[in-house]
Enzyme design. Sequence first.
Site, PDB file in Angstrom:
ATOM      1  CB  SER A 169     -28.485  27.854   9.636  1.00 42.82           C
ATOM      2  OG  SER A 169     -28.823  27.276  10.955  1.00 42.82           O
ATOM      3  CE  LYS A 221     -22.610  11.327  28.625  1.00 43.15           C
ATOM      4  NZ  LYS A 221     -22.196  12.533  28.889  1.00 43.15           N
TER       5      LYS A 221
END
Length: 341
Positions: A169, A221
């Site tokens: 990764s 948000k």
Amino acid sequence: MDFLAEYASFLAKTVTLVVAILVVLISFAALRSKGRRKAAGQLHVSKLNDFYKDLRERLESTLLDKDQLKALRKSESKAEKKKGKHKPEAKPRVFVLDFDGDIKASATESLRHEITALLSLATPKDEVVLRLESGGGMVHSYGLASSQLARIRQAGVPLTVCIDKVAASGGYMMACIGEKIISAPFAILGSIGVVAQLPNVNRLLKKHDIDFEVLTAGEYKRTLTVFGENTEKGREKFQQDLDITHQLFKNFVSRYRPQLAIDEVATGEVWLGVAALDKLLVDELQTSDEYLATKAKTAEVFHLHYAERKSLQERVGLAASGSVDRVLLTWWSRLTQQRFW
């Protein structure tokens, strides 16, 4: 019982005395360092050629008898004198760096200084070898680490990445920047994907009549929360963000390794080195020890390590507190942050 009570009292007094001494020492060190500029770190440089030579000589001194050892040293001395008659050609240089990655890619702090130092001297005739070990971590942290390695490529200095155990990764995001990737046969590579996970205890709170309010300014948000009630719209937005990050990851890998069939390898799967070679995720199967020992025969090999200087407070008093903070931060990050993994 009286003995135990007296012993407990003595032990308590001793502990109190030790703690008091530590507090005095830390306070004294704090007063001395007050107003002073924080001590900078230090770059440590060691020549690996000398290390390999010492290993060989130690083995020779053990295996050979005195006469054999004397004859060997005599022949080596004669060879050195013969070399001295001719002006030796300047050997290429190999700069060795280490990156042992955690979830926050904390080693980036040292890596950035090591790269700055070597780029002040390195030329395209030299080589940088990065011994990389990382299973990945936070997106932004490994993005910065990768950007540091990109500086080497931009300077035109050859970069070789050696992987002995794992580069998955975010770790593979760093590895792919190398012009050459060398892997041990059973190292783990790949995991070109993105994952984010967090628990949600909203139903548990409701069961016990506990309200939890999430107030935001901005529609997205906060998409998913640990305590609040998650919505389908929030999940869709969160998944969209993951998909965008994954696409950026794929584009980044493709930029540095265009030979990859990116859609075949960017599934989040991992491969052992032998299989990774077939997938073109690596270029050679070899351990870093073998590669560097071979390089040391024809080049000057230098190991660079930048270490921060720690104050007395950090070493004695704040180290324990910092360890607790790191553990808590790591687990909170595991629960709430997007990350390569």
